[in-house]
Design a protein around this motif. Structure first.
Motif, PDB file in Angstrom:
ATOM      1  N   LEU A 191       0.854  -1.176   0.000  1.00  0.00           N
ATOM      2  CA  LEU A 191       0.000   0.000   0.000  1.00  0.00           C
ATOM      3  C   LEU A 191       0.894   1.232   0.000  1.00  0.00           C
ATOM      4  CD1 LEU A 191      -2.982   1.008   0.366  1.00  0.00           C
ATOM      5  CD2 LEU A 191      -2.542   1.007   2.832  1.00  0.00           C
ATOM      6  N   ARG A 192       0.326   2.365  -0.334  1.00  0.00           N
ATOM      7  CA  ARG A 192       1.047   3.637  -0.249  1.00  0.00           C
ATOM      8  C   ARG A 192       1.814   3.716   1.073  1.00  0.00           C
ATOM      9  NH1 ARG A 192      -2.562   8.963  -0.232  1.00  0.00           N
ATOM     10  NH2 ARG A 192      -3.253   8.014  -2.194  1.00  0.00           N
ATOM     11  N   GLY A 193       3.088   4.092   0.979  1.00  0.00           N
ATOM     12  CA  GLY A 193       3.913   4.115   2.171  1.00  0.00           C
ATOM     13  C   GLY A 193       4.728   5.382   2.302  1.00  0.00           C
ATOM     14  N   ALA A 194       5.416   5.473   3.416  1.00  0.00           N
ATOM     15  CA  ALA A 194       6.213   6.658   3.733  1.00  0.00           C
ATOM     16  C   ALA A 194       7.555   6.586   3.015  1.00  0.00           C
ATOM     17  CB  ALA A 194       6.404   6.762   5.238  1.00  0.00           C
ATOM     18  N   THR A 195       7.537   6.873   1.713  1.00  0.00           N
ATOM     19  CA  THR A 195       8.752   6.896   0.903  1.00  0.00           C
ATOM     20  C   THR A 195       8.819   8.227   0.155  1.00  0.00           C
ATOM     21  OG1 THR A 195       7.816   6.007  -1.162  1.00  0.00           O
ATOM     22  CG2 THR A 195       8.430   4.413   0.540  1.00  0.00           C
ATOM     23  N   GLY A 196       9.889   8.384  -0.635  1.00  0.00           N
ATOM     24  CA  GLY A 196      10.073   9.613  -1.387  1.00  0.00           C
ATOM     25  C   GLY A 196       9.026   9.842  -2.462  1.00  0.00           C
ATOM     26  N   GLU A 209      -1.910  15.775   8.465  1.00  0.00           N
ATOM     27  CA  GLU A 209      -3.346  15.695   8.211  1.00  0.00           C
ATOM     28  C   GLU A 209      -3.655  14.766   7.037  1.00  0.00           C
ATOM     29  OE1 GLU A 209      -2.271  19.153  10.481  1.00  0.00           O
ATOM     30  OE2 GLU A 209      -1.599  18.546   8.473  1.00  0.00           O
ATOM     31  N   GLU A 210      -2.824  14.853   5.966  1.00  0.00           N
ATOM     32  CA  GLU A 210      -3.035  13.983   4.811  1.00  0.00           C
ATOM     33  C   GLU A 210      -2.765  12.532   5.170  1.00  0.00           C
ATOM     34  OE1 GLU A 210      -3.564  12.159   1.144  1.00  0.00           O
ATOM     35  OE2 GLU A 210      -4.382  14.007   1.998  1.00  0.00           O
ATOM     36  N   ARG A 211      -1.732  12.290   5.961  1.00  0.00           N
ATOM     37  CA  ARG A 211      -1.447  10.912   6.390  1.00  0.00           C
ATOM     38  C   ARG A 211      -2.597  10.365   7.236  1.00  0.00           C
ATOM     39  NH1 ARG A 211       4.869   9.530   7.366  1.00  0.00           N
ATOM     40  NH2 ARG A 211       5.742  10.698   5.613  1.00  0.00           N
ATOM     41  N   GLU A 212      -3.127  11.194   8.122  1.00  0.00           N
ATOM     42  CA  GLU A 212      -4.241  10.757   8.970  1.00  0.00           C
ATOM     43  C   GLU A 212      -5.479  10.473   8.134  1.00  0.00           C
ATOM     44  OE1 GLU A 212      -6.834  12.284  12.855  1.00  0.00           O
ATOM     45  OE2 GLU A 212      -5.271  13.558  11.988  1.00  0.00           O
ATOM     46  N   ARG A 213      -5.734  11.326   7.148  1.00  0.00           N
ATOM     47  CA  ARG A 213      -6.888  11.117   6.273  1.00  0.00           C
ATOM     48  C   ARG A 213      -6.788   9.783   5.561  1.00  0.00           C
ATOM     49  NH1 ARG A 213      -8.198  10.583   1.439  1.00  0.00           N
ATOM     50  NH2 ARG A 213      -6.035  10.812   0.738  1.00  0.00           N
ATOM     51  N   PHE A 214      -5.611   9.500   4.987  1.00  0.00           N
ATOM     52  CA  PHE A 214      -5.442   8.248   4.259  1.00  0.00           C
ATOM     53  C   PHE A 214      -5.512   7.051   5.201  1.00  0.00           C
ATOM     54  CE2 PHE A 214      -2.923   4.858   2.304  1.00  0.00           C
ATOM     55  CZ  PHE A 214      -3.586   4.744   1.094  1.00  0.00           C
ATOM     56  N   ALA A 215      -4.911   7.172   6.377  1.00  0.00           N
ATOM     57  CA  ALA A 215      -4.903   6.059   7.334  1.00  0.00           C
ATOM     58  C   ALA A 215      -6.314   5.623   7.706  1.00  0.00           C
ATOM     59  CB  ALA A 215      -4.117   6.446   8.577  1.00  0.00           C
ATOM     60  N   LYS A 216      -7.251   6.558   7.714  1.00  0.00           N
ATOM     61  CA  LYS A 216      -8.632   6.230   8.062  1.00  0.00           C
ATOM     62  C   LYS A 216      -9.296   5.339   7.017  1.00  0.00           C
ATOM     63  CE  LYS A 216      -9.544  10.335  10.883  1.00  0.00           C
ATOM     64  NZ  LYS A 216     -10.269  11.639  10.977  1.00  0.00           N
ATOM     65  N   SER A 217      -8.710   5.257   5.810  1.00  0.00           N
ATOM     66  CA  SER A 217      -9.274   4.393   4.769  1.00  0.00           C
ATOM     67  C   SER A 217      -8.721   2.973   4.836  1.00  0.00           C
ATOM     68  CB  SER A 217      -8.979   4.990   3.383  1.00  0.00           C
ATOM     69  OG  SER A 217      -7.600   4.866   3.054  1.00  0.00           O
ATOM     70  N   VAL A 218      -7.818   2.730   5.772  1.00  0.00           N
ATOM     71  CA  VAL A 218      -7.152   1.430   5.892  1.00  0.00           C
ATOM     72  C   VAL A 218      -7.690   0.707   7.124  1.00  0.00           C
ATOM     73  CG1 VAL A 218      -4.927   0.258   6.114  1.00  0.00           C
ATOM     74  CG2 VAL A 218      -5.080   2.436   4.853  1.00  0.00           C
ATOM     75  N   PRO A 219      -8.175  -0.532   6.990  1.00  0.00           N
ATOM     76  CA  PRO A 219      -8.715  -1.229   8.150  1.00  0.00           C
ATOM     77  C   PRO A 219      -7.788  -1.277   9.356  1.00  0.00           C
ATOM     78  CG  PRO A 219      -9.368  -2.389   6.180  1.00  0.00           C
ATOM     79  CD  PRO A 219      -8.441  -1.285   5.742  1.00  0.00           C
ATOM     80  N   LEU A 220      -6.492  -1.443   9.141  1.00  0.00           N
ATOM     81  CA  LEU A 220      -5.555  -1.476  10.258  1.00  0.00           C
ATOM     82  C   LEU A 220      -5.082  -0.092  10.681  1.00  0.00           C
ATOM     83  CD1 LEU A 220      -3.413  -4.698   9.652  1.00  0.00           C
ATOM     84  CD2 LEU A 220      -5.349  -4.354  11.189  1.00  0.00           C
ATOM     85  N   GLY A 221      -5.596   0.949  10.036  1.00  0.00           N
ATOM     86  CA  GLY A 221      -5.457   2.300  10.549  1.00  0.00           C
ATOM     87  C   GLY A 221      -4.154   3.021  10.324  1.00  0.00           C
ATOM     88  N   ASP A 252      -0.998  -4.451   2.869  1.00  0.00           N
ATOM     89  CA  ASP A 252      -1.860  -3.273   2.706  1.00  0.00           C
ATOM     90  C   ASP A 252      -2.796  -2.999   3.880  1.00  0.00           C
ATOM     91  OD1 ASP A 252      -3.644  -5.386   2.428  1.00  0.00           O
ATOM     92  OD2 ASP A 252      -4.721  -4.470   0.757  1.00  0.00           O
ATOM     93  N   GLY A 253      -2.584  -3.665   5.003  1.00  0.00           N
ATOM     94  CA  GLY A 253      -3.431  -3.400   6.160  1.00  0.00           C
ATOM     95  C   GLY A 253      -4.890  -3.720   5.937  1.00  0.00           C
ATOM     96  N   GLY A 254      -5.183  -4.551   4.933  1.00  0.00           N
ATOM     97  CA  GLY A 254      -6.551  -4.963   4.649  1.00  0.00           C
ATOM     98  C   GLY A 254      -7.305  -4.070   3.691  1.00  0.00           C
ATOM     99  N   ARG A 255      -6.614  -3.105   3.061  1.00  0.00           N
ATOM    100  CA  ARG A 255      -7.352  -2.131   2.238  1.00  0.00           C
ATOM    101  C   ARG A 255      -7.983  -2.750   0.995  1.00  0.00           C
ATOM    102  NH1 ARG A 255      -6.319   2.992  -1.096  1.00  0.00           N
ATOM    103  NH2 ARG A 255      -7.894   4.422  -0.309  1.00  0.00           N
ATOM    104  N   LEU A 256      -7.355  -3.774   0.422  1.00  0.00           N
ATOM    105  CA  LEU A 256      -7.959  -4.419  -0.747  1.00  0.00           C
ATOM    106  C   LEU A 256      -9.249  -5.158  -0.392  1.00  0.00           C
ATOM    107  CD1 LEU A 256      -5.028  -5.914  -2.876  1.00  0.00           C
ATOM    108  CD2 LEU A 256      -6.567  -4.055  -3.498  1.00  0.00           C
ATOM    109  N   ALA A 257      -9.443  -5.407   0.895  1.00  0.00           N
ATOM    110  CA  ALA A 257     -10.621  -6.151   1.321  1.00  0.00           C
ATOM    111  C   ALA A 257     -11.853  -5.259   1.459  1.00  0.00           C
ATOM    112  CB  ALA A 257     -10.343  -6.844   2.652  1.00  0.00           C
ATOM    113  N   VAL A 258     -11.678  -3.951   1.348  1.00  0.00           N
ATOM    114  CA  VAL A 258     -12.821  -3.051   1.546  1.00  0.00           C
ATOM    115  C   VAL A 258     -13.137  -2.294   0.256  1.00  0.00           C
ATOM    116  CG1 VAL A 258     -12.366  -2.788   3.985  1.00  0.00           C
ATOM    117  CG2 VAL A 258     -11.337  -1.178   2.383  1.00  0.00           C
TER     118      VAL A 258
END
Length: 258
Positions: A191-196, A209-221, A252-258
């Motif tokens: 999944l999208r990660g903390a890279t360049g 704020e953008e990281r928090e917004r995206f994290a909310k779309s991931v089941p594992l947060g 991907d923290g389960g994101r493909l499952a949602v």
């Protein structure tokens, strides 16, 4: 004894991001690693950082300047592995790129050509040069860094996702074709990660704020971290995964499952 003790690996795109973390993890587990990157400063920095860690029971890291779209650079890297370490056991095709998230009709031809060269042609070159060596030895491991976008391409990154869909299909095909030769081929799909490349994927500034917004779309947060990818890479490259091939593994923290 490390999980990759005695192994020799080439990790492309190892001068930063996921590749850097994979290189560290492999060395820590006992492998000797070719730190492959077109970015000389980044590659040499990772080489020095690995040397400074002096991992107990670990292997070593050696930088090689490497344009993954050039056959002669693959040939040079393979010869370096053989001359310095006596062999090559593992290839991690991690080098990749993208363009800034935007409507597909606005993607430039230059951007398109670049992602096809780096994300697709590099795999062809890797197989063309290294696979005959693996077939001759009747063993070898390929590990490709793909993306969850290869399974579910989202608006704004359609052509990038297409290159990763290509990679997922090729991973499965190569696994079937060369499994009888003792060669395993898998891919990791982060999944999208903390890279360049984070701002390129998001299309906006990298802010808390953008990281928090995206994290909310991931089941594992949360987003993926380079260490998440490195942990999966160690497993798939190790003998623990000796019966695992043709897998496109989502991290991907389960994101493909949602």
């Amino acid at each position: 004894m490390g999980r990759l003790e005695g192994k020799v690996a080439l990790v492309s795109g190892a001068g930063s991001g996921f590749g850097e973390s994979i290189a560290h993890a492999f060395v820590k587990e006992g492998a000797n690693v070719l730190i492959s990157d077109i970015a000389v400063d980044g590659g040499k920095r990772v080489e020095a950082d690995i040397a400074s860690k002096a991992y107990p029971g670990g292997g070593s890291g050696v930088f090689v300047e490497h344009n993954v779209t050039k056959r002669e650079d693959w040939e040079k890297a393979l010869e370096l592995a053989k001359s310095k370490f006596g062999k090559l056991d593992i290839v991690v095709n991690n080098a990749g790129t993208t363009y800034k998230k935007q409507p597909s009709m606005r993607v430039t031809e230059e951007d398109f050509d670049r992602i096809v060269n780096v994300n697709c042609k590099s795999i062809f070159m890797s197989v063309s040069v290294v696979m005959p060596y693996f077939v001759e030895r009747k063993q070898g491991v390929y590990l490709n860094t793909s993306s969850v976008a290869g399974a579910r391409t989202r608006p704004g990154q359609v052509f990038y996702g297409g290159t990763k869909g290509f990679l997922n299909t090729v991973t499965q095909g190569l696994a079937a074709e060369y499994g009888p030769e003792g060669i395993r081929v898998n891919s990791i799909c982060p999944l999208r990660g903390a890279t360049g490349l984070l701002e390129m994927f998001s299309g906006t500034a990298d802010t808390p704020e953008e990281r928090e917004r995206f994290a909310k779309s991931v089941p594992l947060g949360r987003m993926s971290e380079p260490q998440d990818i490195a942990n999966a890479a160690v497993y798939l490259a190790s003998d623990e995964a000796s019966f695992v091939s043709g897998v496109n593994l989502p991290i991907d923290g389960g994101r493909l499952a949602v």
